[in-house]
Design an enzyme around this catalytic site. Sequence first.
Site, PDB file in Angstrom:
ATOM      1  N   ARG A  46      25.678 -10.807  42.623  1.00 59.72           N
ATOM      2  CA  ARG A  46      25.662  -9.510  41.915  1.00 59.72           C
ATOM      3  C   ARG A  46      25.086  -9.713  40.518  1.00 59.72           C
ATOM      4  O   ARG A  46      24.292  -8.921  40.040  1.00 59.72           O
ATOM      5  CB  ARG A  46      27.077  -8.905  41.843  1.00 59.72           C
ATOM      6  N   TYR A  98      13.688  15.025  36.557  1.00 57.17           N
ATOM      7  CA  TYR A  98      14.019  14.848  37.976  1.00 57.17           C
ATOM      8  C   TYR A  98      15.400  15.482  38.230  1.00 57.17           C
ATOM      9  O   TYR A  98      16.336  15.277  37.441  1.00 57.17           O
ATOM     10  CB  TYR A  98      14.020  13.352  38.316  1.00 57.17           C
ATOM     11  N   ASP A 170      11.786   7.403  30.758  1.00 51.62           N
ATOM     12  CA  ASP A 170      11.623   7.261  32.204  1.00 51.62           C
ATOM     13  C   ASP A 170      10.115   7.236  32.469  1.00 51.62           C
ATOM     14  O   ASP A 170       9.430   8.250  32.353  1.00 51.62           O
ATOM     15  CB  ASP A 170      12.308   8.447  32.897  1.00 51.62           C
ATOM     16  N   LYS A 195       9.093   4.163  43.522  1.00 48.11           N
ATOM     17  CA  LYS A 195       7.855   4.953  43.501  1.00 48.11           C
ATOM     18  C   LYS A 195       6.622   4.042  43.392  1.00 48.11           C
ATOM     19  O   LYS A 195       6.399   3.235  44.275  1.00 48.11           O
ATOM     20  CB  LYS A 195       7.963   5.989  42.384  1.00 48.11           C
TER      21      LYS A 195
HETATM   22  O1  P1T Z   1      15.414   7.772  43.661  1.00 42.85           O
HETATM   23  P1  P1T Z   1      15.780   6.745  42.623  1.00 42.85           P
HETATM   24  O2  P1T Z   1      15.084   5.426  42.805  1.00 42.85           O
HETATM   25  O3  P1T Z   1      17.229   6.633  42.382  1.00 42.85           O
HETATM   26  O4  P1T Z   1      15.119   7.279  41.234  1.00 42.85           O
HETATM   27  C1  P1T Z   1      15.542   8.457  40.609  1.00 42.85           C
HETATM   28  C2  P1T Z   1      14.419   9.038  39.793  1.00 42.85           C
HETATM   29  C3  P1T Z   1      14.424   8.850  38.422  1.00 42.85           C
HETATM   30  N1  P1T Z   1      13.431   9.331  37.640  1.00 42.85           N
HETATM   31  C4  P1T Z   1      12.393  10.013  38.169  1.00 42.85           C
HETATM   32  C5  P1T Z   1      11.327  10.534  37.266  1.00 42.85           C
HETATM   33  C6  P1T Z   1      12.327  10.228  39.545  1.00 42.85           C
HETATM   34  O5  P1T Z   1      11.279  10.902  40.022  1.00 42.85           O
HETATM   35  C7  P1T Z   1      13.365   9.744  40.376  1.00 42.85           C
HETATM   36  C8  P1T Z   1      13.392   9.998  41.849  1.00 42.85           C
HETATM   37  N2  P1T Z   1      12.572  11.063  42.232  1.00 42.85           N
HETATM   38  C9  P1T Z   1      12.396  11.536  43.513  1.00 42.85           C
HETATM   39  C10 P1T Z   1      13.019  11.037  44.585  1.00 42.85           C
HETATM   40  C11 P1T Z   1      11.429  12.644  43.634  1.00 42.85           C
HETATM   41  O6  P1T Z   1      10.941  12.922  44.745  1.00 42.85           O
HETATM   42  O7  P1T Z   1      11.118  13.247  42.595  1.00 42.85           O
END
Ligand code: P1T
Length: 381
Positions: A46, A98, A170, A195
């Site tokens: 962890r 988001y 972000d 992403k």
């Molecule tokens: O899905 P995750 O890896 O937990 O990330 C969250 C997140 C944080 N910041 C931004 C700008 C994001 O776009 C996302 C996740 N977004 C999507 C799943 C989406 O389709 O917009």
Amino acid sequence: MKFGTKAIHAGQEPDPSTGAVMTPIYQTSTFWQASPGKHQGYAYARGKNPTRTALEKCLASLENANHALCFSSGMGAIDAVVKLLQPGDEVITGNDLYGGTYRMFTKVFALFGIQFHFIDLSDANNIKSYINDKTKLIWIETPTNPTMQIVDIAACAAIAKANNLLLGVDNTFASPYLQNPLDLGADIVMHSVTKYLGGHSDLVMGALCVNDQSLYERLAFIHNSCGATPGPQDSFLALRGLKTLHLRMKAHCENGIAVANYLKNHPKIEKVYWPGFTDHPNHEIAKKQMRGFGGMISIVLKDATLEDTFKFASSFKVFTLAESLGGVESLINHPATMTHASIPKADREQAGVVDSLLRLSVGVEDIEDLLQDLEQVLDQA
Ligand code: P1T
């Protein structure tokens, strides 16, 4: 070293025990100790795992950061940042975020006594009137999800420094290939590795990158204490994805330009949100802080009902209707009912996230096929 070389090599040496050129997947939860506390840098997975360490070093190098920490999701990474705060503290953030970030701020951390101000950040000076002695963090997305607003990172950093606040960015939509917020004065860079960094829609992961040693130690403590850490298989996949980040991003940018220009003056489209247009309200800031405009584009359909919009979104042959973004394949998403459904209608509509808005993640397929797919759907609309 330049970006592509770092993406392929940073943090990765042939494995000392076997010479394996690719960092092995260290599928182990625990590590042998010769006597209590005497180990080879790894005690329990962890806290630290060698596959993850290689990934964290590579990511830190791409963000020009001293340190990176990888999390089991992007949300896990943002969660760790908010846990730097205490009840009573205040956060200033954008009014286009988001949906999951908005949900976590309003439905989880607000209950712990942290107050969030969701404001228009298209002019960074708007931040100033919200600062008081309880303000601790400015949290921005740029480009924003999904209306592609551009926030001036250097201007926010100057305000943060002057008021002794942390600035977190972000950087998911831009990726480090297009933008390095720490170089512009930010304290924390966050990624949904899910992403562009992973790039193949085959993993969920998050990351934080920082320069400051004590901030790193506080975040690493939260990381290990709260435990949202990724496993070695996903770390391996993310490391492999990073090796082609520069190649993929070039292709995303090229296809993004072609798709944005194709859509711009289409009679069935009301509006196209893309920071590469010279008439985007913050195009000059985008040009100043980004090295390209990426593959994320949002559109508003002209005179379309929710039903028309659903039909449009479901009629593609190459674009896939799905949440997420940044993979090699093109995706289309309906934020109002999918990724941003947790934001109250009035709030999201104020930020432009209307029922007829669709978000495209332009992939790296052949551009002729993408344009043809858009054309056949627009012809039917
Ligand atoms: O899905 P995750 O890896 O937990 O990330 C969250 C997140 C944080 N910041 C931004 C700008 C994001 O776009 C996302 C996740 N977004 C999507 C799943 C989406 O389709 O917009």
